[in-house]
Write a protein that holds these residues in place. Structure first.
Motif, PDB file in Angstrom:
ATOM      1  N   GLU A 186       0.842  -1.202   0.000  1.00  0.00           N
ATOM      2  CA  GLU A 186       0.000   0.000   0.000  1.00  0.00           C
ATOM      3  C   GLU A 186       0.877   1.253   0.000  1.00  0.00           C
ATOM      4  OE1 GLU A 186      -3.717  -1.988   2.537  1.00  0.00           O
ATOM      5  OE2 GLU A 186      -2.490  -0.397   3.425  1.00  0.00           O
TER       6      GLU A 186
ATOM      7  N   GLN B 277      -0.673   4.624  -0.778  1.00  0.00           N
ATOM      8  CA  GLN B 277      -1.856   5.048  -0.034  1.00  0.00           C
ATOM      9  C   GLN B 277      -1.459   5.760   1.255  1.00  0.00           C
ATOM     10  OE1 GLN B 277      -4.612   1.849   0.643  1.00  0.00           O
ATOM     11  NE2 GLN B 277      -4.363   1.002  -1.416  1.00  0.00           N
TER      12      GLN B 277
ATOM     13  N   SER C 215      -7.275  11.479   6.931  1.00  0.00           N
ATOM     14  CA  SER C 215      -6.443  11.968   5.827  1.00  0.00           C
ATOM     15  C   SER C 215      -6.304  13.482   5.817  1.00  0.00           C
ATOM     16  CB  SER C 215      -7.025  11.500   4.486  1.00  0.00           C
ATOM     17  OG  SER C 215      -7.094  10.101   4.430  1.00  0.00           O
TER      18      SER C 215
ATOM     19  N   TYR D 234       0.817  11.483   3.026  1.00  0.00           N
ATOM     20  CA  TYR D 234       0.885  10.170   3.657  1.00  0.00           C
ATOM     21  C   TYR D 234       0.662  10.157   5.170  1.00  0.00           C
ATOM     22  CZ  TYR D 234       2.791   8.974  -0.893  1.00  0.00           C
ATOM     23  OH  TYR D 234       2.952   8.816  -2.245  1.00  0.00           O
TER      24      TYR D 234
END
Length: 242
Positions: free
Chosen positions: A46, A49, A119, A141
């Motif tokens: 990931e 992401q 996020s 990130y």
């Protein structure tokens, strides 16, 4: 406040103080935390992401952690989150049934929900966790996950302040660029504006030639100059015939 409520409030304060001590230790190891997230994200495939939830960190610890250092720092993060949940539960028990929900407490509980999307979360001044990340890390990130603990702790202390004696948090002042102008600022600014004008005049005088030569020149008739507007000097005792 009843004795039981005071006991809960004291327990909540002690919990928050202990959390702050753990968080200081955690902040000193933020680079280790970010490196652990980077490695476990890569093992989980990931890499592109963001780390956007507490549940994601827990999954990395359980399934993708291959060394003791990564397990230790990820466990410390999750331990602090669990302590914050415990403090929130203590504070929730202080609210009487006829009192509307405390907004700070509700916001804190929402942040600590395992599946909440972090996020877009970014801790602001005076917190500097995000500043210790690179621009790419902060923007894409880890900015949300490193902002979680300081922001949730602030909300919990706000709830304590609203329910009892105020927590003496450090005074937060605006950065110098946002503070109001101090007395005398306008006067200093005016002086600064005048200085270039004075220098410009001096430059023009030098460009025009010797200043003393300009001062002693003899004007011709009809021209202005040093004697403009004054009658010519005459010896005493003589009168003008005009």
């Amino acid at each position: 406040m009843p004795a039981r409520g005071r006991a809960r409030m004291s327990a909540a304060r002690e919990t928050l103080r202990a959390i702050e001590q753990k968080h200081r230790r955690f902040r000193q190891q933020q680079l280790t935390f970010v490196a652990a997230l980077g490695r476990t994200r890569e093992h989980a495939r990931e890499r592109t992401q963001p780390v956007s939830s507490i549940a994601q960190v827990q999954r990395y610890l359980d399934n993708h952690c291959n060394n003791a250092t990564d397990r230790r720092i990820l466990s410390l993060f999750l331990e602090i989150v669990a302590d914050l949940r415990g403090a929130a539960q203590l504070l929730e028990g202080l609210a009487p049934e006829n009192r509307p929900p405390d907004e700070s407490l509700e916001a804190c509980k929402a942040l600590l929900c395992p599946t909440s999307d972090l996020s877009a979360l970014r801790a602001k001044y005076p917190h500097d966790e995000v500043n210790h990340l690179s621009c790419d890390e902060a923007r894409n990130y880890y900015g949300g996950v490193v902002s979680l603990i300081p922001m949730a702790t602030d909300l919990a202390w706000q709830c304590v302040s609203g329910a009892g004696p105020a927590h003496k948090a450090p005074k937060r002042t605006a950065p110098p660029s946002l503070q109001g102008a101090q007395p005398g600022t306008e006067q200093q600014s005016s002086s600064a504006k005048e200085r270039p004008a004075i220098q410009a005049v001096g430059t023009q005088t030098k460009r025009g030639g010797n200043a003393m030569e300009q001062l002693h020149y003899s004007p011709t008739k009809g021209q202005g100059g040093w004697h403009t507007g004054k009658p010519a000097w005459r010896p005493p005792g003589r009168t003008s015939k005009f």
